[in-house]
Design a protein around this motif. Structure first.
Motif, PDB file in Angstrom:
ATOM      1  N   ALA A 167      -3.559   6.796   1.543  1.00  0.00           N
ATOM      2  CA  ALA A 167      -2.203   6.519   1.059  1.00  0.00           C
ATOM      3  C   ALA A 167      -1.976   5.016   1.074  1.00  0.00           C
ATOM      4  N   LEU A 168      -1.065   4.558   0.229  1.00  0.00           N
ATOM      5  CA  LEU A 168      -0.659   3.149   0.242  1.00  0.00           C
ATOM      6  C   LEU A 168       0.627   3.042   1.043  1.00  0.00           C
ATOM      7  N   LYS A 169       0.593   2.167   2.046  1.00  0.00           N
ATOM      8  CA  LYS A 169       1.753   1.992   2.920  1.00  0.00           C
ATOM      9  C   LYS A 169       2.113   0.516   3.023  1.00  0.00           C
ATOM     10  N   THR A 170       3.273   0.249   3.619  1.00  0.00           N
ATOM     11  CA  THR A 170       3.574  -1.127   3.983  1.00  0.00           C
ATOM     12  C   THR A 170       2.523  -1.584   4.984  1.00  0.00           C
ATOM     13  N   ALA A 171       2.342  -2.888   5.093  1.00  0.00           N
ATOM     14  CA  ALA A 171       1.234  -3.426   5.892  1.00  0.00           C
ATOM     15  C   ALA A 171       1.262  -2.939   7.339  1.00  0.00           C
ATOM     16  N   ASP A 172       2.459  -2.702   7.869  1.00  0.00           N
ATOM     17  CA  ASP A 172       2.557  -2.248   9.265  1.00  0.00           C
ATOM     18  C   ASP A 172       2.342  -0.743   9.416  1.00  0.00           C
ATOM     19  N   GLY A 173       2.173  -0.057   8.284  1.00  0.00           N
ATOM     20  CA  GLY A 173       1.925   1.374   8.323  1.00  0.00           C
ATOM     21  C   GLY A 173       3.149   2.233   8.553  1.00  0.00           C
ATOM     22  N   GLN A 174       4.328   1.622   8.590  1.00  0.00           N
ATOM     23  CA  GLN A 174       5.544   2.358   8.931  1.00  0.00           C
ATOM     24  C   GLN A 174       6.151   3.124   7.754  1.00  0.00           C
ATOM     25  N   HIS A 175       5.883   2.674   6.531  1.00  0.00           N
ATOM     26  CA  HIS A 175       6.533   3.289   5.370  1.00  0.00           C
ATOM     27  C   HIS A 175       5.497   3.606   4.291  1.00  0.00           C
ATOM     28  N   VAL A 176       5.539   4.823   3.787  1.00  0.00           N
ATOM     29  CA  VAL A 176       4.628   5.244   2.730  1.00  0.00           C
ATOM     30  C   VAL A 176       5.171   4.761   1.384  1.00  0.00           C
ATOM     31  N   VAL A 177       4.315   4.083   0.622  1.00  0.00           N
ATOM     32  CA  VAL A 177       4.683   3.599  -0.710  1.00  0.00           C
ATOM     33  C   VAL A 177       4.199   4.563  -1.783  1.00  0.00           C
ATOM     34  N   VAL A 178       2.932   4.965  -1.709  1.00  0.00           N
ATOM     35  CA  VAL A 178       2.370   5.995  -2.589  1.00  0.00           C
ATOM     36  C   VAL A 178       1.736   7.046  -1.697  1.00  0.00           C
ATOM     37  N   GLU A 179       2.100   8.301  -1.893  1.00  0.00           N
ATOM     38  CA  GLU A 179       1.637   9.391  -1.040  1.00  0.00           C
ATOM     39  C   GLU A 179       0.119   9.535  -1.072  1.00  0.00           C
ATOM     40  N   THR A 180      -0.410  10.285  -0.120  1.00  0.00           N
ATOM     41  CA  THR A 180      -1.851  10.468   0.049  1.00  0.00           C
ATOM     42  C   THR A 180      -2.509  11.002  -1.221  1.00  0.00           C
ATOM     43  N   LEU A 181      -3.639  10.368  -1.593  1.00  0.00           N
ATOM     44  CA  LEU A 181      -4.395  10.740  -2.785  1.00  0.00           C
ATOM     45  C   LEU A 181      -5.819  11.106  -2.395  1.00  0.00           C
ATOM     46  N   GLY A 182      -6.428  11.988  -3.205  1.00  0.00           N
ATOM     47  CA  GLY A 182      -7.837  12.307  -3.061  1.00  0.00           C
ATOM     48  C   GLY A 182      -8.680  11.360  -3.897  1.00  0.00           C
ATOM     49  N   GLN A 183      -9.990  11.607  -3.939  1.00  0.00           N
ATOM     50  CA  GLN A 183     -10.904  10.727  -4.675  1.00  0.00           C
ATOM     51  C   GLN A 183     -10.576  10.717  -6.161  1.00  0.00           C
ATOM     52  N   ASN A 184     -10.614   9.497  -6.730  1.00  0.00           N
ATOM     53  CA  ASN A 184     -10.375   9.264  -8.161  1.00  0.00           C
ATOM     54  C   ASN A 184      -9.001   9.747  -8.611  1.00  0.00           C
ATOM     55  N   GLN A 185      -8.042   9.645  -7.714  1.00  0.00           N
ATOM     56  CA  GLN A 185      -6.663   9.956  -8.072  1.00  0.00           C
ATOM     57  C   GLN A 185      -5.828   8.688  -8.066  1.00  0.00           C
ATOM     58  N   THR A 186      -4.751   8.719  -8.825  1.00  0.00           N
ATOM     59  CA  THR A 186      -3.843   7.570  -8.873  1.00  0.00           C
ATOM     60  C   THR A 186      -2.397   8.048  -8.772  1.00  0.00           C
ATOM     61  N   GLY A 187      -1.579   7.244  -8.139  1.00  0.00           N
ATOM     62  CA  GLY A 187      -0.160   7.526  -8.027  1.00  0.00           C
ATOM     63  C   GLY A 187       0.614   6.230  -8.185  1.00  0.00           C
ATOM     64  N   SER A 188       1.917   6.325  -8.443  1.00  0.00           N
ATOM     65  CA  SER A 188       2.684   5.110  -8.706  1.00  0.00           C
ATOM     66  C   SER A 188       4.086   5.199  -8.114  1.00  0.00           C
TER      67      SER A 188
END
Length: 215
Positions: A137-158
């Motif tokens: 998943a893509l999160k803020t640098a401190d890991g406190q807030h999720v920016v893009v939810e968890t993805l599997g291989q070769n997946q994209t989210g925005s």
């Protein structure tokens, strides 16, 4: 300096200014020519092979060179069926108006991903690409807030965000995988954050998306 010399100097300066303006207008004309027509489709390539590649695209005269581990700029084409060619491999697909796609080239194979395409001049758009074999998943640098939810291989989210200067990181659950450099995300622009496999573990790639105007 006498009056005649002053007049000569002013005339020379005026001519130089006219020349500069003409050059600027020519440059702007090139920029305007590069603007995508309404209802275009956009497509680019992500090169995950170990060599630089040349990418051919129907409706385009020139190939596009893409270095190892890099995204190309988006190329715009009219809606319809198009063929992407890299070496001996090709992929034919229908590209619809007002859509964007990324073709992944890896192990001699081509895979098409549908990108988010949002025309929102008041906000910035973030796309996250997980190109590893694990959940991330893509999160803020401190890991406190999720920016893009968890993805599997070769997946994209925005996600759309307000204009802000911020750093992100990729996480597997609570485990930090990579950090992305802090970036000013400008409204009306789009940005790609990719998590890629690397010999030492993982590699972070971040870029402001762009259009490649070559024909």
């Amino acid at each position: 300096m006498n009056k005649r010399a002053i007049i000569s100097t002013l005339v020379a300066c005026w001519l130089m200014l006219c020349s500069a303006l003409a050059t600027a207008q020519d440059a702007n004309a090139d920029l305007y020519d590069a603007v995508a027509p309404a209802d275009s489709a956009f497509i680019r390539v992500l090169n995950l092979s170990d060599i630089s590649i040349e990418v051919g695209l129907t409706s385009k005269t020139l190939t596009q060179r893409v270095p190892v581990g890099q995204f190309s700029g988006y190329r715009f084409v009219p809606p319809g069926t198009h063929r992407i060619t890299i070496g001996e491999q090709s992929l034919e697909t229908e590209l619809k108006a007002n859509t964007a796609s990324t073709v992944i080239y890896r192990d001699g194979q081509l895979q098409l991903l549908d990108d988010a395409f949002v025309n929102e001049p008041r906000r910035a758009q973030i796309a996250f690409y997980n190109l590893t074999g694990m959940q991330a998943a893509l999160k803020t640098a401190d890991g406190q807030h999720v920016v893009v939810e968890t993805l599997g291989q070769n997946q994209t989210g925005s996600r759309m965000v307000n204009e802000v200067k911020i750093g992100f990181a990729a996480y597997e659950g609570e485990r930090l995988l990579v950090n992305y450099e802090e970036q000013l995300l400008r409204k009306g622009r789009s940005y790609s954050y990719a998590l890629m496999p690397d010999a030492s573990g993982f590699r972070a790639v971040m870029l402001a998306n762009s259009i490649d105007p070559t024909e």
